[in-house]
Design a protein around this motif. Structure first.
Motif, mmCIF file in Angstrom:
data_model
loop_
_atom_site.group_PDB
_atom_site.id
_atom_site.type_symbol
_atom_site.label_atom_id
_atom_site.label_comp_id
_atom_site.label_asym_id
_atom_site.label_seq_id
_atom_site.Cartn_x
_atom_site.Cartn_y
_atom_site.Cartn_z
ATOM 1 N N GLU A 4 0.868 -1.186 0.000
ATOM 2 C CA GLU A 4 0.000 0.000 0.000
ATOM 3 C C GLU A 4 0.897 1.226 0.000
ATOM 4 O O GLU A 4 1.839 1.336 0.785
ATOM 5 C CB GLU A 4 -0.895 -0.033 1.232
ATOM 6 N N ASP A 6 0.899 4.406 0.845
ATOM 7 C CA ASP A 6 1.160 5.247 2.015
ATOM 8 C C ASP A 6 2.067 4.542 3.013
ATOM 9 O O ASP A 6 2.851 5.190 3.719
ATOM 10 C CB ASP A 6 -0.163 5.625 2.695
ATOM 11 N N ALA A 7 1.981 3.215 3.068
ATOM 12 C CA ALA A 7 2.770 2.463 4.042
ATOM 13 C C ALA A 7 4.117 2.011 3.493
ATOM 14 O O ALA A 7 5.002 1.620 4.259
ATOM 15 C CB ALA A 7 1.972 1.238 4.513
ATOM 16 N N TRP A 8 4.290 2.084 2.172
ATOM 17 C CA TRP A 8 5.487 1.517 1.551
ATOM 18 C C TRP A 8 6.807 2.104 2.077
ATOM 19 O O TRP A 8 7.765 1.375 2.331
ATOM 20 C CB TRP A 8 5.390 1.666 0.031
ATOM 21 N N ALA A 10 7.718 2.860 4.887
ATOM 22 C CA ALA A 10 8.085 2.296 6.193
ATOM 23 C C ALA A 10 8.410 0.808 6.123
ATOM 24 O O ALA A 10 8.855 0.225 7.114
ATOM 25 C CB ALA A 10 6.943 2.517 7.193
ATOM 26 N N VAL A 11 8.234 0.172 4.946
ATOM 27 C CA VAL A 11 8.535 -1.246 4.796
ATOM 28 C C VAL A 11 10.049 -1.451 4.830
ATOM 29 O O VAL A 11 10.808 -0.683 4.253
ATOM 30 C CB VAL A 11 7.943 -1.785 3.479
#
Length: 675
Positions: A4, A6-8, A10-11
């Motif tokens: 996703e 928006d979360a990428w 922080a992966v």
């Protein structure tokens, strides 16, 4: 196909783990590269974004449709590629018709026709294209056609993978089946005795087995010094990417182009513009260039013209600033790309995310005119140092790793260092002192009173270091910047043909950095005394002179009376070098390491007042330290005979007897002077 969006950022995955070089952990890695990458997806024309629903297609949501024209409209027509319809051989073509039938565009037809000239000695071809235009394919078709005519075609590139397309197209034309191994893939045999073979650049530059033609793919990614050696081939083609990392080397477009024009070759230029991999004006191609900065370039020459060292401002290139200012990022990264022959998208990610890396720049009139990428190294705990000593690889600590694992110093990774990974000055301002000024600022910031890099763990820096492909010019630059040689690799880089030098500059006197330099400089001095006739027997003599001149280890000349008799006799009388080669070697090492404090010309030759001129230094290296036969040394250095070479060697030792001779040696000299 992605997390996703928006979360990428922080992966964290295996790539992030590779950026977490000791003593840093994965929690220290940022997600700025992904943040920027996601931003380009959401802003660039022609990119569609669809969020997939958890319960099937009914839950899909279209965030962006990616259309650049009305649905079903002219987008496809505007992007259509103008392919060569039923390509045929041009009139009077000498290559077989099948070669032209394999072309996909008119540009490829023109390129293959240009390559026909390689069948005649004295011809050179320069083929340029953006990525995905079929340049390598055209070269492969031509290689296959030449082989069918019985020619021996030597192909080279920075790595075999760069030439894979050349061999794929040549194999199709020759009718060969796919091979089972990469080794088999590196040679294709034609029915009539011709062949297409691959060798790494440094090996290919020797033109082994006397090829009929040479094809150099991704030529701009090779050093000019290496490219010039291919001008000894009967016929040669240089293929290069115009944009993208591979084509960033200014050396090819400026210095080597001039050298090629001045050569005896009849040169034919051909450029391929018709896209094959993409449609014309495909937005995905433009997006890839933007997202990965494939087209990053330094500021244009006019924007930096007239800039002076004194007017430039030193600044930190913080990640936040780079992300907020696309022009700043493009200019800085463009300079870093231009400074190195090997760049890949991972390098952009490292610049933005790696916790051990930081960048500094000189900016004039808002333009980046010089940039340095720096890596913090060392400061490793005892357990990590022990593992490194016992054979474990520790990422991101290049200099400590070499000094520990190769040179067997278990304490080498304890002091903290700052290594210059890359440094570049705008090509329009080279020779104006910007690189020196930038290094001076780096030394003052990291090694000054209370200095230390922003984010450094405790601000302590014990030494500066650098590792690079050694050339005489670079050795002089780093020596003048206060760096001293501690290592010269025992093998050449396959792509550049250069031996890598490691140099160290300690911070302060008497500290851990000084102790590190002292013991490794002494080890380098002792190692080279014997290594130059073994692993380093093929090193360029000017590189040897530069590396030894930059060695800070003290030297002593402690010869016996018998040895002095031999040296003085060979210098001033009828003696022979062969009577005491070890004594001559000790004197040569001392003379080349210590020098005499005199100045040098830009090519390393001595000015008036130096005891030895450039040719005499090369003579000491080739004959005395590398143990080459007198005949080959005479031929290389331009002496009329082996005898004249050895007489010149005696002459070169006269000032060394004056400088290092004991009272006994000077008395022995008087016997011949007064005779």
């Amino acid at each position: 196909m992605t997390p996703e969006l928006d979360a990428w950022p922080a992966v964290r995955d295996r790539f992030d783990d590779s950026l977490a070089v000791p003593p840093y952990g994965i929690e220290d890695v940022t997600g700025r590269f992904r943040e920027r990458f996601v931003g380009t997806l959401r802003s660039h024309p022609g990119i569609a974004i669809v969020s997939l629903g958890a319960d099937g297609p009914e839950g899909d949501a279209v965030e962006r449709d990616g259309l650049i024209g009305p649905p079903g409209g002219a987008t496809g027509d505007a992007g259509a590629r103008t392919a060569a319809e039923n390509p045929t051989a041009p009139p009077n073509a000498t290559f077989p018709a099948a070669a032209y039938e394999a072309c996909l565009t008119g540009d490829q037809v023109r390129a293959v026709r240009a390559f026909e000239s390689l069948a005649t000695p004295g011809h050179a071809v320069v083929a340029e294209a953006d990525r995905g235009r079929g340049k390598s394919s055209a070269a492969g078709i031509a290689a296959g056609a030449l082989a069918l005519a019985g020619a021996d075609v030597l192909v080279t590139a920075p790595a075999f993978r760069n030439a894979a397309e050349v061999f794929a197209r040549a194999r199709e034309l020759l009718g060969e089946t796919d091979t089972d191994s990469e080794r088999d893939a590196r040679r294709l045999d034609a029915p009539g005795g011709g062949r297409v073979r691959f060798l790494p650049p440094a090996e290919a530059a020797d033109l082994p087995d006397d090829p009929d033609a040479v094809i150099v793919d991704e030529a701009a990614a090779l050093p000019v010094r290496l490219l010039e050696r291919f001008l000894d081939a009967p016929a040669v083609a240089f293929c290069t990417t115009v944009h993208g990392y591979e084509g960033a080397g200014r050396g090819f477009s400026i210095r080597f182009r001039e050298r090629l024009r001045a050569s005896p070759f009849s040169v034919r230029d051909v450029r391929l513009d018709e896209p094959i991999r993409y449609a014309r004006n495909d937005p995905v191609e433009a997006w890839a260039s933007r997202a990965l900065l494939l087209d990053a370039r330094p500021a244009v020459d006019e924007a930096v013209a007239g800039s002076t060292v004194g007017d430039a401002t030193y600044r930190t290139l913080a990640t936040d600033d780079l992300l907020a200012d696309e022009a700043l990022l493009r200019e800085a990264f463009g300079l870093l790309v231009a400074a190195h022959y090997r760049t890949e998208p991972n390098d952009l990610a490292r610049l933005l995310d790696a916790p051990n890396l930081t960048a500094r720049a000189l900016v004039a009139e808002g333009r980046v005119v010089a940039v340095a990428l720096l890596a913090r190294e060392g400061g490793l705990d005892a357990e990590t140092r022990r593992g490194m000593y016992e054979g474990e690889r520790v990422r991101g600590n290049m200099v400590p790793d070499v000094l520990t694992s190769q040179l067997r110093d278990e304490t080498a990774a304890e002091p903290r260092g700052v290594r210059t990974v890359r440094i570049a000055t705008h090509h329009a301002l080279r020779g104006e002192g910007f690189g020196t000024r930038l290094l001076d600022e780096v030394h003052a910031e990291f090694g000054g009173e209370g200095g230390g890099a922003e984010g450094d763990r405790d601000g302590d820096v014990d030494y500066f270091s650098v590792g690079y492909g050694a050339t005489p010019r670079l050795l002089r630059f780093w020596r003048r910047a206060g760096y001293r040689t501690v290592h010269l690799s025992t093998s050449r880089n396959d792509a550049s043909g250069e031996y890598s030098a490691i140099m160290v500059r300690p911070v302060g006197e008497g500290g851990p950095g000084s102790a590190l330099l002292d013991r490794h400089a002494a080890a380098f001095r002792d190692r080279e005394r014997d290594g130059l006739s073994d692993a380093h027997r093929d090193v360029d003599p000017d590189v040897v002179v530069g590396a030894l001149r930059a060695c800070s280890a003290p030297t002593t000349v402690d010869l016996t009376e018998t040895e002095w008799r031999s040296v003085v006799g060979a210098s001033f009388g009828p003696g022979m070098y062969d009577s005491a080669p070890g004594a001559f070697r000790d004197l040569a090492m001392a003379a080349l390491i210590e020098g005499d404090g005199g100045s040098e010309t830009t090519d390393g030759d001595a000015l008036d007042g130096d005891a030895l001129d450039g040719r005499e230094k090369r003579l000491l290296v080739r004959k005395v330290l590398q143990g080459r036969p007198s005949e080959s040394v005479a031929d290389e250095l331009g002496y009329v005979s082996a005898g004249a070479c050895m007489r010149a060697l005696g002459d070169a030792y006269e000032p060394l007897v004056e400088r290092y001779g004991t009272d006994f040696a000077l008395e022995e000299r008087e016997r011949f002077i007064n005779k």
